[in-house]
Structure formats: C-alpha cells, structure tokens
Design an enzyme around this catalytic site. Structure first.
Site, PDB file in Angstrom:
ATOM      1  N   CYS A 116      28.943  48.750  42.409  1.00 34.40           N
ATOM      2  CA  CYS A 116      29.669  49.587  41.439  1.00 34.40           C
ATOM      3  C   CYS A 116      29.011  49.602  40.062  1.00 34.40           C
ATOM      4  O   CYS A 116      29.269  50.493  39.255  1.00 34.40           O
ATOM      5  CB  CYS A 116      31.115  49.120  41.307  1.00 34.40           C
ATOM      6  N   HIS A 256      34.422  51.064  34.904  1.00 40.39           N
ATOM      7  CA  HIS A 256      34.381  51.320  36.348  1.00 40.39           C
ATOM      8  C   HIS A 256      35.818  51.541  36.825  1.00 40.39           C
ATOM      9  O   HIS A 256      36.742  50.838  36.421  1.00 40.39           O
ATOM     10  CB  HIS A 256      33.742  50.147  37.087  1.00 40.39           C
ATOM     11  N   ASN A 286      38.196  54.580  43.930  1.00 39.92           N
ATOM     12  CA  ASN A 286      36.987  53.840  43.563  1.00 39.92           C
ATOM     13  C   ASN A 286      35.802  54.418  44.339  1.00 39.92           C
ATOM     14  O   ASN A 286      35.771  54.345  45.565  1.00 39.92           O
ATOM     15  CB  ASN A 286      37.219  52.362  43.918  1.00 39.92           C
TER      16      ASN A 286
HETATM   17  O1  UT7 Z   1      34.733  48.035  42.828  1.00 43.86           O
HETATM   18  C1  UT7 Z   1      35.103  46.727  43.064  1.00 43.86           C
HETATM   19  C2  UT7 Z   1      36.051  46.725  44.165  1.00 43.86           C
HETATM   20  N1  UT7 Z   1      37.261  46.111  44.192  1.00 43.86           N
HETATM   21  C3  UT7 Z   1      38.239  45.914  43.291  1.00 43.86           C
HETATM   22  O2  UT7 Z   1      38.148  46.118  42.141  1.00 43.86           O
HETATM   23  C4  UT7 Z   1      39.507  45.401  43.837  1.00 43.86           C
HETATM   24  C5  UT7 Z   1      40.112  44.333  43.009  1.00 43.86           C
HETATM   25  N2  UT7 Z   1      41.399  43.923  43.576  1.00 43.86           N
HETATM   26  C6  UT7 Z   1      42.470  44.721  43.530  1.00 43.86           C
HETATM   27  O3  UT7 Z   1      42.437  45.798  42.967  1.00 43.86           O
HETATM   28  C7  UT7 Z   1      43.764  44.202  44.134  1.00 43.86           C
HETATM   29  O4  UT7 Z   1      43.587  42.868  44.528  1.00 43.86           O
HETATM   30  C8  UT7 Z   1      44.222  45.050  45.350  1.00 43.86           C
HETATM   31  C9  UT7 Z   1      44.679  46.408  44.875  1.00 43.86           C
HETATM   32  C10 UT7 Z   1      43.104  45.203  46.353  1.00 43.86           C
HETATM   33  C11 UT7 Z   1      45.410  44.379  46.037  1.00 43.86           C
HETATM   34  O5  UT7 Z   1      46.460  44.165  45.116  1.00 43.86           O
HETATM   35  P1  UT7 Z   1      47.150  42.730  45.029  1.00 43.86           P
HETATM   36  O6  UT7 Z   1      48.196  42.842  44.025  1.00 43.86           O
HETATM   37  O7  UT7 Z   1      46.061  41.723  44.800  1.00 43.86           O
HETATM   38  O8  UT7 Z   1      47.792  42.605  46.465  1.00 43.86           O
HETATM   39  P2  UT7 Z   1      47.607  41.443  47.562  1.00 43.86           P
HETATM   40  O9  UT7 Z   1      46.259  41.524  48.189  1.00 43.86           O
HETATM   41  O10 UT7 Z   1      48.032  40.149  46.968  1.00 43.86           O
HETATM   42  O11 UT7 Z   1      48.687  41.868  48.614  1.00 43.86           O
HETATM   43  C12 UT7 Z   1      50.087  41.820  48.328  1.00 43.86           C
HETATM   44  C13 UT7 Z   1      50.858  42.290  49.539  1.00 43.86           C
HETATM   45  C14 UT7 Z   1      50.436  41.597  50.839  1.00 43.86           C
HETATM   46  O12 UT7 Z   1      51.589  41.433  51.620  1.00 43.86           O
HETATM   47  P3  UT7 Z   1      52.346  40.006  51.695  1.00 43.86           P
HETATM   48  O13 UT7 Z   1      51.319  39.050  52.214  1.00 43.86           O
HETATM   49  O14 UT7 Z   1      52.765  39.705  50.274  1.00 43.86           O
HETATM   50  O15 UT7 Z   1      53.478  40.286  52.610  1.00 43.86           O
HETATM   51  C15 UT7 Z   1      49.532  42.591  51.508  1.00 43.86           C
HETATM   52  O16 UT7 Z   1      49.514  42.460  52.919  1.00 43.86           O
HETATM   53  O17 UT7 Z   1      50.607  43.681  49.756  1.00 43.86           O
HETATM   54  C16 UT7 Z   1      50.208  43.886  51.119  1.00 43.86           C
HETATM   55  N3  UT7 Z   1      49.299  45.033  51.141  1.00 43.86           N
HETATM   56  C17 UT7 Z   1      49.756  46.288  51.240  1.00 43.86           C
HETATM   57  N4  UT7 Z   1      50.990  46.803  51.350  1.00 43.86           N
HETATM   58  C18 UT7 Z   1      51.105  48.140  51.415  1.00 43.86           C
HETATM   59  C19 UT7 Z   1      47.946  45.047  51.040  1.00 43.86           C
HETATM   60  N5  UT7 Z   1      47.514  46.309  51.080  1.00 43.86           N
HETATM   61  C20 UT7 Z   1      48.595  47.096  51.198  1.00 43.86           C
HETATM   62  C21 UT7 Z   1      48.785  48.485  51.274  1.00 43.86           C
HETATM   63  N6  UT7 Z   1      50.046  48.959  51.387  1.00 43.86           N
HETATM   64  N7  UT7 Z   1      47.762  49.356  51.229  1.00 43.86           N
END
Ligand code: UT7
Length: 331
Positions: A116, A256, A286
């Site tokens: 990125c 980004h 993204n």
């Molecule tokens: O260019 C560089 C690339 N990457 C990034 O910049 C990504 C950086 N990270 C992020 O933006 C965030 O970590 C995410 C958006 C990817 C995820 O958000 P989060 O607040 O860190 O969520 P999490 O991974 O802690 O997941 C929370 C919950 C989980 O469920 P449980 O275990 O609490 O029951 C996930 O299974 O959300 C669930 N989950 C979803 N639910 C609905 C994960 N993805 C989804 C989804 N829809 N798409």
C-alpha cells in the site's frame, strides 16, 4: 552553477472499473452487514475489475489519461515505474506489459513491490532519477486487482478491498507540484501479519496450496491496525520535521485509504482537521498502492497553486512512508 533540478508532477490520471460491489451486495456473499462494514471501516462500496481485465489494462487507461493531460508525446517518456502487489504475472513486470500496451520500446520499466506504500515509494524513486538528471519524464502507475487475490469466503478480508489504477507524469522540466521531503521505512519483523503466502518459491502452486487457499490475501487485521497508526504518524511527523513546518501549514492530508478509523486516528494525532483530509475509502475501499494514486488524482482536481499536500501510507512488509508535495506558482 546551474540550479538543482526539481522533480515535479505535471499531471495525473485515474481509472476505476465500471462494476460496483456495495455492502448490500456483500451481504449475499458472506455473513456480514452494511452496518458492520460501515462502522468498522467506513467503506460503502468498491469497484471490481472485469474477469478478463488485468492490472496492466487498468494501469494503461490511467496512464493514457495522465499522458494526455500532460500534453507530452510517448517518445518523451524516459522510464515507466509501476507500484503493484497484484502483477499480471510473477514476471515479467507489469511495467513491461504497460510499456507494450502503450506501444513504447527500449526505455527502462520496472515494478515496485511496497504494497500500500508503493505509490509513495514510486514517487520518491522517480524523483531521484529526475533530480540526478538521468531522466526528464517518468510515467508512474499504481494499479491493483485485489479482487483476484481475495478469498470471497473470508468475511474478515473480502469486504475491505477494491480494484483501480492511478498514474502520474513526474518531470524535471515543468509541473505544478514539487516532490519535496520524504521518509520511507520498512519493519520486516511483521511480514507474517499481511501477505499472500502461496505462488512464490516459499509455497509454489500445488494441489495442496490451492486446497489450503494459500494464493489468497491473509491478514491479522487488529495487528495491522495497531502498527498502521503508529507508523503512519511517525512517518508524517518525520517529514514535517525535515521540512521544518507544522501540520497547521498542510492544506491537504492524503492518507492511505484502508479504514476510516485509522484515518481519523492519524488526523487526530497529527492535529490535521477532518475537513483537510482527502477521502475515497467510502467509494473505493482499500485499493493498496492504487488508493494513493487514485487519491492524488482526486486531490489535484481540487487543489492547485501554492498548496502543501502531505501523503502518508503503510502496508504489507510492513512498509510505511510519507511525502510532502508543494505547489509551485511557476508551472
Ligand atoms: O492496507 C493495509 C491493510 N489492512 C488494514 O489496514 C486493516 C487494518 N485492520 C482493520 O481495519 C480492522 O482490524 C478490521 C476492519 C479488519 C476488523 O475490525 P476489528 O474491529 O479489528 O474487528 P475484529 O477482527 O476484532 O472482529 C470483530 C468481530 C469478530 O467476531 P467475534 O469474534 O467478536 O464474534 C469477527 O469475526 O467481527 C467479526 N467480523 C465480521 N462481522 C461481520 C469480522 N469480519 C466481519 C464482517 N462482517 N465482514
């Protein structure tokens, strides 16, 4: 003694595929909701390339738009640099394919793999060639077809990414935006938190690698999030210090576009108000390196003249970097 050569952006161009995938559409593909995606990321929709549309196809359209705007002929381009993590093939470079499709021959062409942060790395690289007098005009392209490496059964990643391309002509002869102070960095300790493990020599393609989905993007989202804020802020602060300016004098922050929460946290720490931050994450998701290139095209449509634009990015590697673009009155 003659004046040192300045590296300037003459023009930019962008291309987004026609097909749009909304959060609502994703609700019928994986177990997710518009509400979850919007509150966690800010993304509402993203563009998805056609099945037979390659990264170089998208890059060529953006490149042609930038070349036309610059008003230069193809034979005035001295090099092509492409930032991508979704190359048409492992080799030759996507820059070679773009050269062929533009009908240019002989000039040096190569790809930069800084994920990125790739577009900032490419702008800085082009600027060095220009400043030392080796090249007069460099075509930069950042293009990504992330939909091709997305696991459409993995809701934690498939909602985040989109496809697109942006381009710029960097010149030593004219142009409104000077490529100024920069900072580039990489923290290779974290190569395991964001990658595509299969397809390279570490894990060549095999029946097993396909069964284990090794050719798709894997991400430990929360860890990436943590380092994203830290490294973006540190990079931007280093550039502000090198340029000896405060964040108050920045007219536009181009971060980004990975996640709205990351962007807000960076803006807050850098003390740059929301209204000065350029956003396309809502409409494009993204697009890795293409986020900054498409973003810069959008920024320069709004800002010209004597303005200061601060670019900042992070990505797999973990790579990070920041770059100051300074508007010049003498075009
Ligand atoms: O260019 C560089 C690339 N990457 C990034 O910049 C990504 C950086 N990270 C992020 O933006 C965030 O970590 C995410 C958006 C990817 C995820 O958000 P989060 O607040 O860190 O969520 P999490 O991974 O802690 O997941 C929370 C919950 C989980 O469920 P449980 O275990 O609490 O029951 C996930 O299974 O959300 C669930 N989950 C979803 N639910 C609905 C994960 N993805 C989804 C989804 N829809 N798409």
């Amino acid at each position: 003694m003659s004046e040192p050569i300045k590296a300037r952006i003459i023009s930019t161009g962008a291309y987004l595929p026609e097909k749009i995938l909304t959060n609502k559409d994703l609700e019928s593909i994986v177990e997710t909701s518009d509400e979850w995606i919007t509150t966690r990321t800010g993304i509402k929709k993203r563009h998805i390339a056609a099945k037979n549309e390659t990264t170089s196809d998208m890059g060529v359209i953006a490149a042609k738009r930038a070349i036309e705007k610059a008003g230069i002929s193809y034979d005035k381009i001295d090099a092509i640099i492409v930032a991508t993590i979704t190359p048409d093939m492992l080799f030759p470079s996507t820059a070679s394919f773009i050269q062929k499709k533009l009908g240019i021959t002989s000039i040096p062409c190569f790809d930069i793999g800084a994920a990125c942060t790739g577009y900032i790395y490419a702008l800085v690289t082009a600027a060095q060639f220009i400043k030392c007098g080796a090249f007069k005009n460099v075509l930069l392209v950042a293009a990504e077809k992330l939909s091709a490496i997305t696991d459409w059964e993995d809701r934690s990643t498939c909602v985040l990414f989109g496809d697109g391309a942006g381009a710029a002509i960097v010149s030593g002869e004219r142009g409104n935006m000077e490529i100024g102070e920069f900072f580039l960095g990489t923290d290779g300790r974290f190569t395991d938190i964001l990658n595509v493990p299969g397809g390279g020599v570490f894990c060549p393609a095999s029946e097993e690698s396909i069964k284990n989905k090794m050719h798709f993007l894997k991400m430990k989202g929360q860890e990436v999030y943590k380092y994203a804020v830290k490294y973006m802020c540190e990079s931007a602060e280093k550039v502000l210090a090198k340029a000896n300016i405060s964040s108050e004098s920045i007219d536009c922050l181009l971060p980004h576009q990975a996640n709205m929460r990351i962007i807000k946290a960076v803006g807050k720490r850098l003390k740059i108000p929301q209204e000065k931050i350029y956003l396309n994450v809502h409409d494009c998701g993204n697009m890795s390196a293409a986020s900054s290139s498409v973003g810069l095209d959008g920024v320069l449509k709004k800002h010209n003249g004597n303005q200061k634009i601060l670019m900042v990015a992070f990505g797999a590697g973990l790579t990070f970097g920041s770059l100051l673009l300074e508007g010049m009155d003498n075009q």
